[in-house]
Write a protein that holds these residues in place. Structure first.
Motif, PDB file in Angstrom:
ATOM      1  N   MET A   1      12.675  -4.299  -3.455  1.00 25.29           N
ATOM      2  CA  MET A   1      11.469  -5.084  -3.402  1.00 25.29           C
ATOM      3  C   MET A   1      11.796  -6.392  -2.714  1.00 25.29           C
ATOM      4  O   MET A   1      12.864  -6.950  -2.875  1.00 25.29           O
ATOM      5  CB  MET A   1      11.007  -5.314  -4.841  1.00 25.29           C
ATOM      6  N   GLY A   2      10.888  -6.945  -1.984  1.00 31.92           N
ATOM      7  CA  GLY A   2      11.117  -8.200  -1.295  1.00 31.92           C
ATOM      8  C   GLY A   2      11.035  -9.382  -2.235  1.00 31.92           C
ATOM      9  O   GLY A   2      11.935  -9.648  -3.002  1.00 31.92           O
ATOM     10  N   ARG A   3       9.944 -10.094  -2.214  1.00 34.24           N
ATOM     11  CA  ARG A   3       9.768 -11.257  -3.074  1.00 34.24           C
ATOM     12  C   ARG A   3       9.562 -10.813  -4.512  1.00 34.24           C
ATOM     13  O   ARG A   3       8.895  -9.833  -4.791  1.00 34.24           O
ATOM     14  CB  ARG A   3       8.555 -12.054  -2.617  1.00 34.24           C
ATOM     15  N   SER A   4      10.113 -11.572  -5.439  1.00 32.69           N
ATOM     16  CA  SER A   4      10.031 -11.174  -6.845  1.00 32.69           C
ATOM     17  C   SER A   4       8.657 -11.415  -7.448  1.00 32.69           C
ATOM     18  O   SER A   4       8.347 -10.893  -8.501  1.00 32.69           O
ATOM     19  CB  SER A   4      11.087 -11.914  -7.659  1.00 32.69           C
ATOM     20  N   ASP A   5       7.802 -12.207  -6.771  1.00 30.77           N
ATOM     21  CA  ASP A   5       6.483 -12.489  -7.324  1.00 30.77           C
ATOM     22  C   ASP A   5       5.410 -11.528  -6.806  1.00 30.77           C
ATOM     23  O   ASP A   5       4.249 -11.666  -7.127  1.00 30.77           O
ATOM     24  CB  ASP A   5       6.079 -13.937  -7.039  1.00 30.77           C
ATOM     25  N   VAL A   6       5.801 -10.544  -6.003  1.00 28.13           N
ATOM     26  CA  VAL A   6       4.858  -9.571  -5.474  1.00 28.13           C
ATOM     27  C   VAL A   6       5.007  -8.284  -6.262  1.00 28.13           C
ATOM     28  O   VAL A   6       6.110  -7.751  -6.373  1.00 28.13           O
ATOM     29  CB  VAL A   6       5.125  -9.315  -3.972  1.00 28.13           C
ATOM     30  N   PRO A   7       3.906  -7.761  -6.830  1.00 28.20           N
ATOM     31  CA  PRO A   7       4.008  -6.509  -7.596  1.00 28.20           C
ATOM     32  C   PRO A   7       4.551  -5.357  -6.747  1.00 28.20           C
ATOM     33  O   PRO A   7       4.335  -5.309  -5.534  1.00 28.20           O
ATOM     34  CB  PRO A   7       2.560  -6.236  -8.023  1.00 28.20           C
ATOM     35  N   ASN A   8       5.239  -4.427  -7.390  1.00 30.27           N
ATOM     36  CA  ASN A   8       5.857  -3.282  -6.717  1.00 30.27           C
ATOM     37  C   ASN A   8       4.816  -2.377  -6.074  1.00 30.27           C
ATOM     38  O   ASN A   8       3.822  -2.023  -6.708  1.00 30.27           O
ATOM     39  CB  ASN A   8       6.645  -2.443  -7.720  1.00 30.27           C
ATOM     40  N   LYS A   9       5.085  -1.936  -4.825  1.00 26.44           N
ATOM     41  CA  LYS A   9       4.218  -0.962  -4.170  1.00 26.44           C
ATOM     42  C   LYS A   9       4.566   0.410  -4.739  1.00 26.44           C
ATOM     43  O   LYS A   9       5.722   0.812  -4.727  1.00 26.44           O
ATOM     44  CB  LYS A   9       4.417  -0.966  -2.665  1.00 26.44           C
ATOM     45  N   VAL A  10       3.559   1.122  -5.244  1.00 23.47           N
ATOM     46  CA  VAL A  10       3.824   2.406  -5.884  1.00 23.47           C
ATOM     47  C   VAL A  10       3.138   3.586  -5.208  1.00 23.47           C
ATOM     48  O   VAL A  10       3.520   4.726  -5.432  1.00 23.47           O
ATOM     49  CB  VAL A  10       3.447   2.376  -7.390  1.00 23.47           C
ATOM     50  N   ALA A  11       2.117   3.321  -4.395  1.00 22.57           N
ATOM     51  CA  ALA A  11       1.405   4.434  -3.759  1.00 22.57           C
ATOM     52  C   ALA A  11       0.647   3.941  -2.532  1.00 22.57           C
ATOM     53  O   ALA A  11       0.388   2.749  -2.384  1.00 22.57           O
ATOM     54  CB  ALA A  11       0.425   5.070  -4.740  1.00 22.57           C
ATOM     55  N   THR A  12       0.290   4.900  -1.681  1.00 26.30           N
ATOM     56  CA  THR A  12      -0.505   4.613  -0.487  1.00 26.30           C
ATOM     57  C   THR A  12      -1.613   5.647  -0.397  1.00 26.30           C
ATOM     58  O   THR A  12      -1.392   6.823  -0.669  1.00 26.30           O
ATOM     59  CB  THR A  12       0.367   4.684   0.788  1.00 26.30           C
ATOM     60  N   SER A  13      -2.806   5.188  -0.022  1.00 27.11           N
ATOM     61  CA  SER A  13      -3.931   6.093   0.214  1.00 27.11           C
ATOM     62  C   SER A  13      -4.327   5.978   1.677  1.00 27.11           C
ATOM     63  O   SER A  13      -4.793   4.922   2.121  1.00 27.11           O
ATOM     64  CB  SER A  13      -5.126   5.731  -0.668  1.00 27.11           C
ATOM     65  N   ILE A  14      -4.106   7.047   2.424  1.00 25.88           N
ATOM     66  CA  ILE A  14      -4.482   7.048   3.840  1.00 25.88           C
ATOM     67  C   ILE A  14      -6.003   6.966   3.960  1.00 25.88           C
ATOM     68  O   ILE A  14      -6.531   6.236   4.795  1.00 25.88           O
ATOM     69  CB  ILE A  14      -3.924   8.299   4.546  1.00 25.88           C
ATOM     70  N   GLU A  15      -6.704   7.692   3.074  1.00 27.80           N
ATOM     71  CA  GLU A  15      -8.165   7.693   3.111  1.00 27.80           C
ATOM     72  C   GLU A  15      -8.753   6.297   2.901  1.00 27.80           C
ATOM     73  O   GLU A  15      -9.711   5.908   3.550  1.00 27.80           O
ATOM     74  CB  GLU A  15      -8.744   8.635   2.038  1.00 27.80           C
TER      75      GLU A  15
END
Length: 145
Positions: A1-15
């Protein structure tokens, strides 16, 4: 994860042309678009990112109250977060500065329900100490000076 204050990316929706982020501290869900991010309910997250919640992925972890109490004490004493990372056995908050002797004693007394650990420096990791909540698989780690 990059910055510690940014929530973790867990999923992506192409739609939806969006990413889903999950905060391990407070449990909030964020939908991030091309130009903005906003908090969404878990129901909205499940609707938009249905494949993530379909059983293909483990539910994201949130730090236990006991670990958040240690974190709060460390932040109140002037500490700061370096990173949040997933270890093989726990989701861990890595702090930037070591514990003072007084803080170590105080936290060990207040956090008797947590497992205290110390690791010596090795070729792969710096020396560290901290507290592990084995029930929630979450932890906080401080560098050893």
């Amino acid at each position: 994860m990059g910055r510690s204050d940014v929530p973790n990316k867990v999923a992506t929706s192409i739609e939806a042309h969006a990413h889903l982020r999950h905060c391990p501290f407070c449990g909030s869900w964020w939908q991030e678009g091309e130009r903005e991010a906003h908090v969404v309910s878990e129901e909205q997250a499940r609707s938009t990112f249905y494949s993530y919640f379909g059983g293909d992925h483990e539910e994201p972890k949130t730090f236990s109250a006991a670990i958040l109490n240690v974190l709060g004490s460390a932040l109140d004493a002037g500490g700061s977060i370096e990173a949040v990372a997933q270890w093989s056995k726990a989701l861990v908050v890595h702090m930037k500065r070591p514990l003072t002797d007084a803080m170590r004693v105080s936290l060990r007394e207040k956090s008797s329900d947590l497992r205290f650990f110390q690791h010596a420096r090795d070729p792969h990791y710096e020396a560290s100490e901290g507290f592990m909540d084995d029930r929630s698989a979450t932890a906080i780690s401080f560098p050893l000076s």
